[in-house]
Write a protein that holds these residues in place. Structure first.
Motif, short mmCIF file in Angstrom:
data_model
loop_
_atom_site.label_atom_id
_atom_site.label_comp_id
_atom_site.label_asym_id
_atom_site.label_seq_id
_atom_site.Cartn_x
_atom_site.Cartn_y
_atom_site.Cartn_z
N GLU A 44 0.85 -1.19 0.00
CA GLU A 44 0.00 0.00 0.00
C GLU A 44 0.89 1.24 0.00
O GLU A 44 1.69 1.44 0.92
CB GLU A 44 -0.89 0.01 1.24
CG GLU A 44 -1.89 -1.12 1.30
CD GLU A 44 -3.17 -0.80 0.54
OE1 GLU A 44 -3.52 0.38 0.44
OE2 GLU A 44 -3.79 -1.76 0.05
N GLY A 45 0.75 2.07 -1.00
CA GLY A 45 1.53 3.31 -1.06
C GLY A 45 3.02 3.04 -1.17
O GLY A 45 3.46 2.16 -1.88
N LEU A 82 9.83 0.18 3.64
CA LEU A 82 10.17 -0.50 2.40
C LEU A 82 11.43 0.15 1.83
O LEU A 82 11.42 1.32 1.47
CB LEU A 82 9.02 -0.40 1.38
CG LEU A 82 9.29 -1.01 0.01
CD1 LEU A 82 9.41 -2.52 0.12
CD2 LEU A 82 8.17 -0.64 -0.95
N VAL A 83 12.52 -0.61 1.81
CA VAL A 83 13.78 -0.07 1.28
C VAL A 83 14.25 -0.80 0.02
O VAL A 83 15.14 -0.32 -0.67
CB VAL A 83 14.91 -0.08 2.34
CG1 VAL A 83 14.56 0.84 3.50
CG2 VAL A 83 15.21 -1.47 2.83
N ALA A 84 13.64 -1.93 -0.29
CA ALA A 84 14.06 -2.69 -1.47
C ALA A 84 13.90 -1.86 -2.74
O ALA A 84 14.71 -1.97 -3.67
CB ALA A 84 13.26 -3.99 -1.58
N LEU A 137 4.23 6.77 -10.74
CA LEU A 137 4.56 5.34 -10.69
C LEU A 137 4.49 4.78 -9.28
O LEU A 137 4.73 5.48 -8.30
CB LEU A 137 5.97 5.12 -11.26
CG LEU A 137 6.14 5.43 -12.74
CD1 LEU A 137 7.60 5.32 -13.14
CD2 LEU A 137 5.28 4.50 -13.58
N PRO A 138 4.19 3.48 -9.19
CA PRO A 138 4.21 2.81 -7.89
C PRO A 138 5.66 2.69 -7.37
O PRO A 138 6.61 2.96 -8.10
CB PRO A 138 3.58 1.45 -8.17
CG PRO A 138 3.74 1.23 -9.64
CD PRO A 138 3.79 2.59 -10.27
N PRO A 139 5.84 2.28 -6.10
CA PRO A 139 7.14 2.41 -5.43
C PRO A 139 8.34 1.74 -6.09
O PRO A 139 9.41 2.34 -6.15
CB PRO A 139 6.89 1.82 -4.04
CG PRO A 139 5.61 1.09 -4.10
CD PRO A 139 4.84 1.67 -5.24
N PHE A 140 8.21 0.54 -6.58
CA PHE A 140 9.38 -0.12 -7.16
C PHE A 140 9.76 0.52 -8.50
O PHE A 140 10.94 0.73 -8.77
CB PHE A 140 9.15 -1.63 -7.34
CG PHE A 140 9.10 -2.36 -6.03
CD1 PHE A 140 10.26 -2.66 -5.35
CD2 PHE A 140 7.89 -2.72 -5.47
CE1 PHE A 140 10.23 -3.32 -4.12
CE2 PHE A 140 7.84 -3.38 -4.25
CZ PHE A 140 9.00 -3.68 -3.57
N LEU A 141 8.76 0.82 -9.30
CA LEU A 141 9.06 1.41 -10.60
C LEU A 141 9.53 2.85 -10.51
O LEU A 141 10.39 3.25 -11.29
CB LEU A 141 7.84 1.32 -11.52
CG LEU A 141 7.68 0.01 -12.26
CD1 LEU A 141 6.42 0.01 -13.11
CD2 LEU A 141 8.88 -0.30 -13.12
N ASP A 142 9.00 3.63 -9.58
CA ASP A 142 9.44 5.02 -9.53
C ASP A 142 10.93 5.09 -9.17
O ASP A 142 11.66 5.89 -9.72
CB ASP A 142 8.56 5.88 -8.61
CG ASP A 142 8.93 5.81 -7.14
OD1 ASP A 142 9.24 4.72 -6.65
OD2 ASP A 142 8.86 6.86 -6.48
N ASP A 143 11.39 4.23 -8.29
CA ASP A 143 12.81 4.25 -7.93
C ASP A 143 13.68 3.62 -9.01
O ASP A 143 14.78 4.12 -9.28
CB ASP A 143 13.03 3.58 -6.58
CG ASP A 143 12.49 4.42 -5.45
OD1 ASP A 143 12.49 5.66 -5.55
OD2 ASP A 143 12.04 3.84 -4.44
N ALA A 144 13.23 2.56 -9.62
CA ALA A 144 14.01 1.94 -10.70
C ALA A 144 14.14 2.89 -11.89
O ALA A 144 15.24 3.10 -12.40
CB ALA A 144 13.35 0.63 -11.13
N ILE A 145 13.03 3.47 -12.30
CA ILE A 145 13.06 4.40 -13.43
C ILE A 145 13.78 5.69 -13.04
O ILE A 145 14.54 6.26 -13.83
CB ILE A 145 11.63 4.68 -13.94
CG1 ILE A 145 10.97 3.39 -14.47
CG2 ILE A 145 11.62 5.77 -15.01
CD1 ILE A 145 11.71 2.72 -15.61
#
Length: 141
Positions: A70-71, A76-78, A113-121
């Motif tokens: 959620e959010g 969440l640090v991964a 973007l959701p959390p994993f994609l916003d940091d990856a991108i």
């Protein structure tokens, strides 16, 4: 996998080359926007063909598709680790600082973007921008 296939997978989540370029250019300060944008696109395509970048971006995609969160919880640090790994792989420590700048400002598509994609991108965009300028801006087009 090649850059085109990866871009197709990203596009299913709303990430296109055009949106990544727009996001990158949103924080760019300087002239020759068209020239910089074209050089950046070539650089991005080169790194999208790199198996290590493909692996990290695919990890972010798979996490978005298979891991419910959620959010963007503070514990969440991964997601940050993926962005950091992408940034440092492409552009070293300088890109790491640029990643944090993009991550806090959340320009363009990064805000959507959701959390994993916003940091990856974000890590991908920030590191490509860093790499583009690490040797100066004198490459011929």
């Amino acid at each position: 996998m090649n850059a085109e296939e990866l871009l197709q997978r990203l596009e299913k989540h709303g990430v296109t080359m055009e949106k990544m370029l727009n996001t990158a250019m949103e924080l760019y300060v300087g002239g020759e926007h068209d020239k910089i944008r074209k050089r950046l696109e070539r650089l991005m395509l080169r790194y999208l063909d790199d198996m290590n970048i493909q692996s990290l971006l695919m990890a972010a995609l798979l996490l978005e598709e298979n891991f419910e969160v959620e959010g963007d919880p503070v514990n969440l640090v991964a997601d940050e680790l993926i962005g950091i790994d992408i940034a440092e792989y492409i552009g070293g420590k300088m890109a790491l600082f640029n990643f944090f700048y993009y991550d806090t400002r959340k320009p363009g598509i990064l805000a959507e973007l959701p959390p994993f994609l916003d940091d990856a991108i974000g890590g991908f965009i920030a590191s490509c921008m860093t790499k583009l300028f690490e040797g100066g801006c004198d490459e011929q087009d």
